[in-house]
Write an enzyme that holds these catalytic residues in place. Structure first.
Site, short mmCIF file in Angstrom:
data_model
loop_
_atom_site.label_atom_id
_atom_site.label_comp_id
_atom_site.label_asym_id
_atom_site.label_seq_id
_atom_site.Cartn_x
_atom_site.Cartn_y
_atom_site.Cartn_z
CD GLU A 1 -1.70 -2.43 1.31
OE1 GLU A 1 -2.47 -3.33 0.91
OE2 GLU A 1 -0.61 -2.67 1.87
CG HIS B 1 -11.39 -8.17 5.70
ND1 HIS B 1 -10.66 -9.02 6.50
CD2 HIS B 1 -10.83 -8.22 4.47
CE1 HIS B 1 -9.71 -9.58 5.78
NE2 HIS B 1 -9.78 -9.11 4.54
#
Length: 334
Positions: free
Chosen positions: A57, A126
């Site tokens: 990322e 998540h």
């Protein structure tokens, strides 16, 4: 359109209009993204404009900043908002500061898309809602749609903006609105007025809230999935509440908030993120500062708890109809 289709349409429209728009991220190319938001774009625009990246990322965002500084308009995807933390240094120290540190010579016109929020049994890794972190950073705009129409119009505005935008997509409502009643059958977007999405180019301006429902008894501030939960709860209770979907947290449409609270005299704030230092705390402070002499009851907040998002206790954590109804009852009695 569903929200997924609206997001895909926004990317398609912008890539067709502007050759400088590029889409990048983990699995966004051949696979079309884990939620299929970028499906078909690589076939249409090629691997140079829609491409897969390594699982890094910080690298994705670092490369996007460089692209933006050299004139491109990258739209990087972070597969889940829970994974955006490795990229914080690039977002905070570089993207948010580039215009300021270069005295306007360089900008970072990038839009970071990422699914966020719970309600899908994603557990602690998540389901997170980290929007409050980015609203604290000067130089970054934070956008959260609640309908397919808004998702497309806001995403187009974000891509055309010359500042970095964090575009959080509430994944629980990708395929249909959610009223918070997890034990009822799922609903699709078909027939919902917010699903009437034009196929072409249009903008929903950043910094402009939407009055979901006008009312006189109290003001409810919300965004994302919570807009639908609040709307359903208010309808079930028969309360004359004015519901405001903020749409963008930064820039915030504080004028719309102030007008509403001064009219109703009561304010409830609802968001899914953890309570402490969540964006609701900022909203509460702003309402207190601007509307103190109009308030007829203390400001209330319904939020997630200060814990990791639990898998087995998903619906206890999720700010659902029961908790929202209790808060409405309390604020109306005060």
């Amino acid at each position: 359109m569903t929200m997924i289709q609206a997001i895909n349409s926004a990317l398609d429209v912008m890539m067709d209009r502007d050759p400088d728009v590029v889409v990048m991220g983990e699995d966004v190319g051949y696979f079309g993204g884990v939620f299929r938001a970028t499906a078909g774009l690589q076939d249409k625009y090629g691997k140079n404009r829609v491409f897969d990246t390594p699982i890094t990322e910080i690298g994705i965002i670092g490369v996007a900043i460089g692209m933006g500084a050299y004139g491109l308009r990258p739209v990087p995807e972070i597969q889940f908002a829970d994974y955006i933390y490795p990229a914080l240094d690039q977002l905070v120290s570089e993207a948010a500061r580039l215009r300021y540190r270069s005295a306007g010579e360089f900008v970072a016109p990038m839009t970071v898309r990422s699914p966020f929020g719970g309600g899908i049994f994603g557990g602690q890794t998540h389901s997170q809602s980290p929007e409050g972190i980015f609203t604290h950073v000067s130089g970054v705009k934070t956008v959260i749609p609640s309908t397919p129409y808004d998702a497309k119009g806001l995403l187009i505005s974000a891509i055309e903006d010359n500042d970095p935008v964090i575009f959080f997509e509430p994944k629980r409502i990708y395929n249909g609105p959610f009223d918070g009643h997890y034990d009822r059958p799922a609903k699709g977007w078909a027939g919902h007025p917010g699903a009437m999405v034009p196929t072409g180019h249009y903008r929903v301006p950043l910094g402009q809230a939407r009055i979901v429902r006008p009312g006189e008894a109290l003001t409810i501030l919300c965004y994302g999935t919570m807009e639908h939960v609040v709307e359903s709860t208010v309808a079930d209770m028969g309360v004359d509440a004015e519901i405001i979907d903020l749409r963008t947290l930064i820039p915030l449409d504080i004028d719309a908030v102030e007008r509403s609270v001064k009219k109703t005299g009561r304010c409830l704030i609802v968001h899914e993120a953890t309570r402490t230092s969540g964006f609701g705390a900022e909203l509460s402070a702003l309402v207190q500062e601007r509307c103190f002499y109009h308030l007829e009851a203390p400001i209330e907040r319904v939020t997630g708890f200060d814990t990791p998002y639990p898998h087995s206790l998903e619906w206890a954590y999720f700010p659902g109809p029961v908790r929202i109804a209790k808060a409405i009852d309390k604020i109306m009695k005060d």
